[in-house]
Motif scaffolding. Structure first.
Motif, short mmCIF file in Angstrom:
data_model
loop_
_atom_site.label_atom_id
_atom_site.label_comp_id
_atom_site.label_asym_id
_atom_site.label_seq_id
_atom_site.Cartn_x
_atom_site.Cartn_y
_atom_site.Cartn_z
N GLY B 89 80.53 -52.53 -117.12
CA GLY B 89 79.13 -52.11 -117.07
C GLY B 89 78.58 -51.91 -118.47
N SER B 117 76.67 -43.88 -121.02
CA SER B 117 75.52 -44.66 -121.49
C SER B 117 74.77 -43.87 -122.56
N ASN B 161 73.67 -41.03 -112.46
CA ASN B 161 75.00 -40.43 -112.43
C ASN B 161 75.03 -39.32 -113.47
N SER B 208 77.55 -51.57 -113.17
CA SER B 208 78.98 -51.43 -113.38
C SER B 208 79.60 -51.83 -112.04
N THR B 210 82.55 -51.97 -111.46
CA THR B 210 83.70 -51.08 -111.37
C THR B 210 83.57 -50.08 -110.21
N LYS B 211 82.33 -49.74 -109.88
CA LYS B 211 82.07 -48.67 -108.93
C LYS B 211 81.98 -49.24 -107.52
N ILE B 220 87.67 -53.22 -113.46
CA ILE B 220 86.49 -52.95 -114.30
C ILE B 220 85.67 -54.25 -114.36
N ILE B 373 83.90 -43.04 -110.19
CA ILE B 373 83.17 -42.86 -108.93
C ILE B 373 83.26 -44.19 -108.18
C1 LIG Z 1 75.71 -45.56 -113.79
C2 LIG Z 1 76.75 -46.17 -114.63
N1 LIG Z 1 76.41 -47.15 -115.49
C3 LIG Z 1 77.33 -47.74 -116.29
C4 LIG Z 1 78.64 -47.35 -116.29
C5 LIG Z 1 79.61 -48.03 -117.23
O1 LIG Z 1 80.37 -48.95 -116.52
P1 LIG Z 1 81.85 -49.43 -116.95
O2 LIG Z 1 82.73 -48.23 -116.86
O3 LIG Z 1 82.15 -50.50 -115.96
O4 LIG Z 1 81.74 -49.94 -118.36
C6 LIG Z 1 79.05 -46.34 -115.41
C7 LIG Z 1 80.47 -45.91 -115.38
O5 LIG Z 1 80.80 -44.81 -115.04
C8 LIG Z 1 78.08 -45.74 -114.56
O6 LIG Z 1 78.41 -44.76 -113.69
#
Ligand SMILES: Cc1ncc(COP(=O)(O)O)c(C=O)c1O
Lengths: 179, 429
Positions: B89, B117, B161, B208, B210-211, B220, B373
């Motif tokens: 992300g 972020s 978040n 992301s 990942t979530k 990821i 998360i």
């Molecule tokens: C809302 C949000 N944006 C971006 C990210 C960053 O993503 P990544 O961990 O895949 O780099 C996260 C990760 O927790 C997130 O919750």
């Protein structure tokens, strides 16, 4: 025809029937969108005819350039217009004067002239505006999906290889042209 | 359904978009193209590919057929024109900003964002010369006030978040439109199942993966989706899109690629040169996750609402921040932007403060204590003793990570088991 959204079957039908395409306003420069589209369609087996008065008599990608549509010594199935919207009408009038008339008038991405479209449609010609035949071919053959583009097509049938390599896709059973 | 005359529904797209049977083998599941490179059909073909004159595969840092299915899938679910998968992300955010901003430029961002972020924008981006200007989603006019002639974009999260904040996307998009800059929405917490930011004026969506899109806590990944709505050439302020590119013998990407030019620019200028490519294996796992996205997001949201309601009646709990709760500050916005549910994530304030937070994360048996998360499993973290430990108390409160705060990401287990675990964690001696 609803000029804001063409059904895929309409576009597919056109790309599966036309063989000779005259491209009006093609650039000889290899970094221009018109050159890209010309080269791509040529590689997909279409007979491509470049039209550009400034380049008449020269060649683009090995194809002889004509100054006007009327100069082309063979029938043309589709006229693909790479000119700004306000210059489209005279090209359409020229196309309507051809004998035989083309089956399709296609205006490129970003180009739209409803008056010219109505004139062509009244003469029984199919019209597409504000689309690129390269992108539409790539979309309907699934090739464009390799670039992460939303092709807006779903299918449980496998995409058809065009032949002459692995990375060229075709439009299916009606498209048996050799590259 | 070979033709798209009939627009398929969300559940159908989640399973099928982008994934036709493999053209050479007929494999029905998307194959993992675990290869760095692809042979060219011939020399001409290679030249066409490198010159962007043909669609095809060269090298997995630039594109890969497994990743491409994921890209088309997410683009279709969001209603965008194209996607670009990247390694995380955070990588998606770097690639988007690098495509939009030059050194010395600014962007406006909501100050209610994922903490990572906030860090990325405050620190890493400053070394690129990109200046973040913070605005407050609870005071929409602060976005307008933050705009200057150097502003190139606005960045918000749909559901932020961790605080359960819902941003008024439509109101911010009007400010972006007036300023002539694209609105970027991080739709990670909502996913397109709960919220469709393009319907409210977003121009670019980042994820992301990942979530919740991956959804199983195993990979990821990140995604950029082009809405195809922004006119890059109008103001000439985005040279990556509107100027001849020396990297590609003078091609102008916007005029060549039209309404998916932004995604192409992110790929052929951003991903190609910065390099955060997603592994095709991760793309495969995430794709498999997305097939069940609608089922999972509904269960996440239903479970989370039940947990939030239960927690809000507990004597140990001072407050619950979850937009789905009737009476929550963001409930009206939730009804508009996320009508099917408010997602899995909430924050909870414990009356017992720091010690109560430590006790809860130590005593839970079903919840996993970790920094993520969007897993099938229920997750818990006490930011003050972990992710935000380095901050002063005042900074912790400002970041929504005061000593009393616990963040939950509610999983897909039986809600009775989730609640029973919280109950024993809260009451343990
Ligand atoms: C809302 C949000 N944006 C971006 C990210 C960053 O993503 P990544 O961990 O895949 O780099 C996260 C990760 O927790 C997130 O919750």
């Amino acid at each position: 025809m609803n000029r804001d959204g063409y059904p895929d079957s309409y576009i597919r039908g056109i790309l599966n029937t036309v063989k000779t395409i005259a491209m009006v306003g093609i650039s000889p420069k290899d970094n221009r969108p018109s050159y890209f589209a010309f080269k791509y369609l040529l590689e997909r087996g279409y007979h491509m005819v470049p039209v550009n008065p400034g380049q008449a008599g020269k060649e683009i990608l090995g194809q002889k350039v004509y100054a006007t549509l009327a100069d082309i010594p063979e029938p043309v199935d589709m006229v693909d217009i790479f000119r700004a919207s306000q210059f489209v009408m005279p090209v359409v009038q020229e196309a309507l004067a051809l004998k035989p008339k083309p089956q399709v008038i296609w205006m490129q991405l970003g180009i739209r002239n409803d008056e010219a479209a109505a004139l062509a449609e009244a003469a029984g010609i199919k019209v597409v505006m504000d689309r690129c035949p390269k992108i539409e071919y790539g979309r309907l053959s699934s090739e464009i999906s390799w670039m992460g583009i939303n092709s807006r097509t779903l299918s449980s049938k496998r995409a058809q290889n065009f032949g002459g390599g692995f990375q060229r896709m075709g439009l299916g059973i009606n498209n048996k042209r050799e590259p | 359904m070979a033709d798209a005359e009939r627009i398929p529904g969300f559940n159908t797209l989640a399973i099928h978009a982008g994934a036709k049977p493999d053209p050479t083998t007929g494999a029905r599941a998307t194959p993992i193209y675990q290869t760095t490179s692809f042979v060219f059909d011939d020399v001409d073909h290679a030249a066409s590919l490198f010159g962007l004159q043909a669609f095809g595969n060269i090298y997995t840092r630039i594109g890969n057929p497994t990743n491409a299915v994921l890209e088309e899938r997410v683009a279709a679910l969001e209603g965008g024109t194209a996607g670009l998968a990247v390694a995380s992300g955070h990588a998606a955010q770097v690639v988007v900003m690098q495509t939009l901003l030059m050194p010395g430029d600014e962007f406006v961002a909501s100050k209610k964002l994922y903490g990572g972020s906030i860090n990325q924008f405050n620190h890493a981006f400053k070394s690129f010369g990109w200046q973040v200007v913070w605005a407050d989603p609870d005071d929409i006019s602060s976005f307008e006030k933050a705009i200057t002639p150097k502003t190139k974009a606005i960045f918000i999260e749909s559901i932020a978040n961790p605080g359960g904040v819902i941003t008024d996307i439509e109101a911010v998009s009007k400010i972006a439109r007036k300023a002539g800059v694209p609105l970027i929405v991080d739709n990670t917490l909502a996913t397109p199942y709960l919220c469709k930011p393009f319907n409210y004026g977003a121009d670019i969506i980042v994820h992301s993966l990942t979530k919740f899109l991956g959804g199983h806590g195993n990979s990821i990944g990140g995604m950029i989706v082009d809405g195809g709505t922004f006119n890059w050439s109008r103001e000439g302020r985005y040279p990556m899109l509107s100027e001849p590119r020396p990297e590609y013998s003078g091609i102008v990407l916007h005029e060549t690629f039209g309404n998916f030019a932004f995604a192409i620019a992110c790929r052929v200028l951003g991903l190609r040169d910065l390099g955060p490519a997603l592994s095709p294996f991760n793309a495969f796992l995430i794709l498999t996750g997305i097939e069940t996205l609608p089922l999972r997001m509904q269960r996440h949201s239903d479970n989370a609402l039940a947990v939030a309601e239960w927690l809000s009646k507990r004597p140990e709990v001072a407050w619950v921040s979850y937009a789905g709760l009737p009476g929550d500050k963001y409930n009206a916005l939730a009804k508009k932007y996320t009508p099917k549910g408010s997602g899995a994530v909430m924050t909870v304030g414990l009356k017992g403060g720091y010690d109560a937070g430590v006790k809860l994360v130590s005593n839970v048996q079903l919840f996993s204590h970790l920094a993520n998360i969007g897993d099938t499993r229920s997750l818990i973290i006490h930011p003050a003793s972990t992710t935000h430990k380095q901050l002063s108390d005042a900074q912790k409160v400002q970041a929504g990570a005061g000593p009393d705060v616990v963040r939950l990401s509610i999983g897909l287990e039986d809600k009775e088991d989730i609640i029973a675990d919280l109950e024993q964690g809260l009451t343990a001696k």
